[in-house]
Design a protein around this motif. Structure first.
Motif, PDB file in Angstrom:
ATOM      1  N   VAL A 221     -10.147  -3.359   1.033  1.00 51.28           N
ATOM      2  CA  VAL A 221     -10.933  -2.945   2.147  1.00 51.28           C
ATOM      3  C   VAL A 221     -10.351  -1.611   2.730  1.00 51.28           C
ATOM      4  O   VAL A 221     -11.127  -0.853   3.051  1.00 51.28           O
ATOM      5  N   PHE A 222      -8.998  -1.645   2.984  1.00 51.45           N
ATOM      6  CA  PHE A 222      -8.345  -0.713   3.802  1.00 51.45           C
ATOM      7  C   PHE A 222      -7.743   0.305   2.896  1.00 51.45           C
ATOM      8  O   PHE A 222      -7.119   1.437   3.137  1.00 51.45           O
ATOM      9  N   GLY A 223      -7.488  -0.073   1.710  1.00 53.63           N
ATOM     10  CA  GLY A 223      -6.543   1.027   0.722  1.00 53.63           C
ATOM     11  C   GLY A 223      -5.156   0.860   1.133  1.00 53.63           C
ATOM     12  O   GLY A 223      -4.683   0.228   1.642  1.00 53.63           O
ATOM     13  N   GLU A 224      -4.533   2.189   1.001  1.00 56.70           N
ATOM     14  CA  GLU A 224      -3.038   2.226   1.146  1.00 56.70           C
ATOM     15  C   GLU A 224      -2.810   2.201   2.550  1.00 56.70           C
ATOM     16  O   GLU A 224      -1.688   2.167   2.943  1.00 56.70           O
ATOM     17  N   ALA A 225      -3.990   2.408   3.327  1.00 56.11           N
ATOM     18  CA  ALA A 225      -3.540   2.526   4.838  1.00 56.11           C
ATOM     19  C   ALA A 225      -3.204   1.417   5.642  1.00 56.11           C
ATOM     20  O   ALA A 225      -2.749   1.080   6.634  1.00 56.11           O
ATOM     21  N   PHE A 226      -3.417   0.095   4.615  1.00 53.00           N
ATOM     22  CA  PHE A 226      -3.001  -1.221   5.046  1.00 53.00           C
ATOM     23  C   PHE A 226      -1.710  -1.399   4.796  1.00 53.00           C
ATOM     24  O   PHE A 226      -1.171  -0.972   3.685  1.00 53.00           O
ATOM     25  N   GLN A 227      -0.859  -1.997   5.516  1.00 52.38           N
ATOM     26  CA  GLN A 227       0.506  -2.191   5.262  1.00 52.38           C
ATOM     27  C   GLN A 227       0.821  -3.753   5.786  1.00 52.38           C
ATOM     28  O   GLN A 227       0.369  -4.309   6.928  1.00 52.38           O
ATOM     29  N   CYS A 228       1.886  -4.280   5.044  1.00 55.10           N
ATOM     30  CA  CYS A 228       2.389  -5.818   5.671  1.00 55.10           C
ATOM     31  C   CYS A 228       3.813  -5.634   5.636  1.00 55.10           C
ATOM     32  O   CYS A 228       4.373  -5.156   4.630  1.00 55.10           O
ATOM     33  N   HIS A 229       4.639  -6.078   6.628  1.00 53.66           N
ATOM     34  CA  HIS A 229       5.987  -6.290   6.564  1.00 53.66           C
ATOM     35  C   HIS A 229       6.491  -7.721   6.784  1.00 53.66           C
ATOM     36  O   HIS A 229       5.592  -8.239   7.519  1.00 53.66           O
ATOM     37  N   VAL A 230       7.486  -7.893   5.926  1.00 52.64           N
ATOM     38  CA  VAL A 230       8.119  -9.378   6.458  1.00 52.64           C
ATOM     39  C   VAL A 230       9.283  -9.356   6.833  1.00 52.64           C
ATOM     40  O   VAL A 230      10.316  -8.471   5.990  1.00 52.64           O
ATOM     41  N   TYR A 231       9.574 -10.071   7.739  1.00 48.54           N
ATOM     42  CA  TYR A 231      11.070 -10.147   8.328  1.00 48.54           C
ATOM     43  C   TYR A 231      11.365 -11.549   8.519  1.00 48.54           C
ATOM     44  O   TYR A 231      10.850 -12.443   8.726  1.00 48.54           O
ATOM     45  N   SER A 232      12.530 -11.994   8.032  1.00 45.01           N
ATOM     46  CA  SER A 232      13.120 -13.296   8.046  1.00 45.01           C
ATOM     47  C   SER A 232      14.531 -13.388   7.810  1.00 45.01           C
ATOM     48  O   SER A 232      15.238 -12.341   7.098  1.00 45.01           O
TER      49      SER A 232
END
Length: 114
Positions: free
Chosen positions: A83-94
């Motif tokens: 839907v959003f292309g490369e403008a969408f981001q996800c980060h995982v912290y743990s």
């Protein structure tokens, strides 16, 4: 949130928090649990999978005693990226024993796009 329930809190009771905030032109959705967390190798493996889009074979490898396929987070990431292309981001912290935080940066869309 499913991942937090299934993986983060499968061995102990805990809390899941969901927050939303606007940062610049992005809606930041954060899901945080205070569960078992994960080590750097497991976190990097998950990050590679959600960035690479390989939902199949190795997702089952990380099952920790359950029969779940571990594709929920990756499925969400693939759909958001479509839907959003490369403008969408996800980060995982743990960290082990410190829980996990998943942050999704969803770009703002103009009214014409809605």
């Amino acid at each position: 949130m499913e991942n937090a329930l299934i993986h983060g809190l499968n061995q102990q009771a805990g809390t899941i928090r969901i927050a939303a905030d606007m940062k610049g032109r992005h809606l930041v959705l954060a899901v945080k649990d205070d569960g078992i967390g994960m080590d750097a190798a497991m976190r990097e493996s998950i990050v590679r999978r959600i960035q690479g889009g390989s939902a199949g074979s190795s997702m089952q490898e990380e099952a920790s005693g359950g029969s779940f396929s571990h594709i929920g987070l990756q499925n969400v990431m693939e759909r958001m990226s479509m839907v959003f292309g490369e403008a969408f981001q996800c980060h995982v912290y743990s960290e082990p024993g410190q829980g996990t935080v998943i942050e999704m940066y969803i770009p703002e869309r103009g009214n014409a796009d809605v």
